[in-house]
Design a protein around this motif. Structure first.
Motif, short mmCIF file in Angstrom:
data_model
loop_
_atom_site.label_atom_id
_atom_site.label_comp_id
_atom_site.label_asym_id
_atom_site.label_seq_id
_atom_site.Cartn_x
_atom_site.Cartn_y
_atom_site.Cartn_z
N GLU A 206 38.12 24.79 27.46
CA GLU A 206 36.85 24.65 28.12
C GLU A 206 38.38 24.01 29.58
N TRP A 207 38.23 23.26 30.33
CA TRP A 207 39.72 23.50 31.48
C TRP A 207 40.79 24.34 30.81
N GLY A 208 41.63 25.04 30.01
CA GLY A 208 42.35 25.47 30.33
C GLY A 208 41.93 27.29 30.61
N LEU A 209 40.80 27.39 29.99
CA LEU A 209 40.18 29.16 30.81
C LEU A 209 39.71 28.70 31.98
N GLY A 210 38.93 27.59 32.45
CA GLY A 210 38.59 27.25 33.86
C GLY A 210 40.05 27.89 35.29
N TYR A 211 40.52 27.26 34.16
CA TYR A 211 42.26 26.81 35.19
C TYR A 211 42.62 28.46 35.45
N ILE A 212 42.73 29.55 34.19
CA ILE A 212 43.54 30.66 34.25
C ILE A 212 42.66 31.62 34.90
N LYS A 213 40.72 31.62 34.50
CA LYS A 213 40.36 31.96 35.82
C LYS A 213 40.18 31.97 37.23
N GLY A 214 40.39 31.12 37.36
CA GLY A 214 40.55 30.29 38.92
C GLY A 214 42.37 30.46 39.67
N ARG A 215 42.64 30.76 38.42
CA ARG A 215 44.77 30.82 39.40
C ARG A 215 45.18 32.14 38.62
N TYR A 216 44.87 32.91 37.93
CA TYR A 216 45.27 34.27 37.14
C TYR A 216 44.05 35.18 37.20
N ASP A 217 42.68 34.97 37.21
CA ASP A 217 42.06 35.85 36.74
C ASP A 217 41.69 36.02 35.63
N THR A 218 42.56 36.40 34.60
CA THR A 218 41.84 36.81 33.48
C THR A 218 43.75 36.49 32.31
N PRO A 219 42.99 36.26 30.93
CA PRO A 219 44.02 35.61 30.22
C PRO A 219 45.79 36.57 29.97
N CYS A 220 44.91 37.71 29.45
CA CYS A 220 46.22 38.94 30.43
C CYS A 220 47.20 38.27 31.38
N GLY A 221 46.35 38.05 32.60
CA GLY A 221 47.32 37.95 33.72
C GLY A 221 48.23 36.28 33.79
N ALA A 222 47.68 35.14 33.28
CA ALA A 222 48.40 34.31 33.17
C ALA A 222 49.36 34.03 32.42
N TRP A 223 49.45 35.17 30.63
CA TRP A 223 50.43 35.77 29.65
C TRP A 223 51.25 36.49 30.47
N SER A 224 50.59 37.43 31.82
CA SER A 224 51.64 38.16 32.62
C SER A 224 52.60 37.42 33.14
N HIS A 225 51.90 36.77 33.86
CA HIS A 225 52.81 35.72 34.71
C HIS A 225 54.28 34.77 33.81
N SER A 226 53.54 34.43 32.80
CA SER A 226 54.44 33.34 32.14
C SER A 226 56.04 34.14 31.45
N GLN A 227 55.68 35.29 31.09
CA GLN A 227 56.01 35.92 31.04
C GLN A 227 57.37 36.25 32.09
N ASN A 228 56.98 36.76 32.59
CA ASN A 228 57.67 37.25 34.30
C ASN A 228 58.11 35.69 34.85
N VAL A 229 58.30 34.57 34.58
CA VAL A 229 58.80 33.48 34.86
C VAL A 229 59.27 32.57 33.72
#
Length: 232
Positions: A206-229
């Motif tokens: 629950e905490w992780g999903l809230g963090y992702i939503k607030g910072r990257y909008d979607t899980p795929c947005g967070a995954w894309s950032h992780s792949q890049n940096v």
């Protein structure tokens, strides 16, 4: 005839002088007695005054001694009361410390027992679309849908948290101190989602999903950032 009167005059004068002398002697004797009595009375009065002064001095000494004893007794009583209060305060403080130490020990033991017993069981509903997964991934899928993300986002979330923690709720990065499934840094941040953040995968997710939503909008947005940096 004249000689007779002359002799009689001499005798009368002698008798008069004798009477006068006797009278004077009596008067002088009485005067001496009076003076002596007066002197004795003065001595008695002086002695009485000395005794009165001595008595008053003794009474003053006794009063001073009593006052000194009273002051000393009051000081001793005040000191004893202070010592009793101090001892009682120390006893209460020690008792409080013992109770707090006992409670802290019991809480620590309970926490360790809880951590050793395995993850907190998930009691929420699992959609059929998530049944292909198991364990924490299954819970993650259900909570992701509950958060409002589409099912198409789960593959990104799955790969992200496989990379971060392998979906292990006990995962600890010894270098950074990041903890749990979403690798919260520090792990205590997840307490905002629940006090059981150390042992409950659902709380961590629950905490992780809230963090992702607030910072990257979607899980795929967070995954894309992780792949890049390399991190999210």
């Amino acid at each position: 005839m004249k000689r007779l009167w002359s002799r009689m005059g001499v005798r009368a004068a002698s008798v008069g002088l004798l009477v006068l002398g006797l009278t004077g002697g009596v008067y002088l004797g009485q005067n001496r007695d009076v003076q002596q009595q007066s002197a004795q009375a003065q001595l008695v009065l002086q002695a009485n005054e000395d005794e009165v002064r001595l008595l008053k001095a003794r009474q003053a000494d006794h009063a001073a001694a009593r006052a000194h004893r009273v002051v000393a007794e009051e000081a001793a009583a005040a000191k004893a009361a202070t010592e009793v209060q101090s001892a009682a305060s120390k006893a209460r403080k020690l008792e409080k410390e013992v109770i707090e130490a006992k409670e802290a020990k019991e809480a620590e033991e309970a926490k360790k027992a809880e951590e050793a017993s395995g993850p907190v069981a998930y009691t929420g509903e699992i959609p059929e679309s998530c049944n292909e997964y198991s364990g924490s991934r299954k819970i993650g899928c259900a909570l992701m849908l509950e958060e409002g993300f589409g099912l198409n986002q789960f593959p990104c979330l799955d790969k992200l948290w496989k990379k971060e923690s392998g979906w292990n709720y006990k995962a600890l990065n010894s270098s950074s101190g990041a903890y749990g499934i979403p690798q919260s840094l520090p792990g205590s941040k997840m307490a905002s989602a629940g006090a059981d953040w150390k042992t409950n995968p659902a709380t961590q997710i629950e905490w992780g999903l809230g963090y992702i939503k607030g910072r990257y909008d979607t899980p795929c947005g967070a995954w894309s950032h992780s792949q890049n940096v390399g991190w999210y």
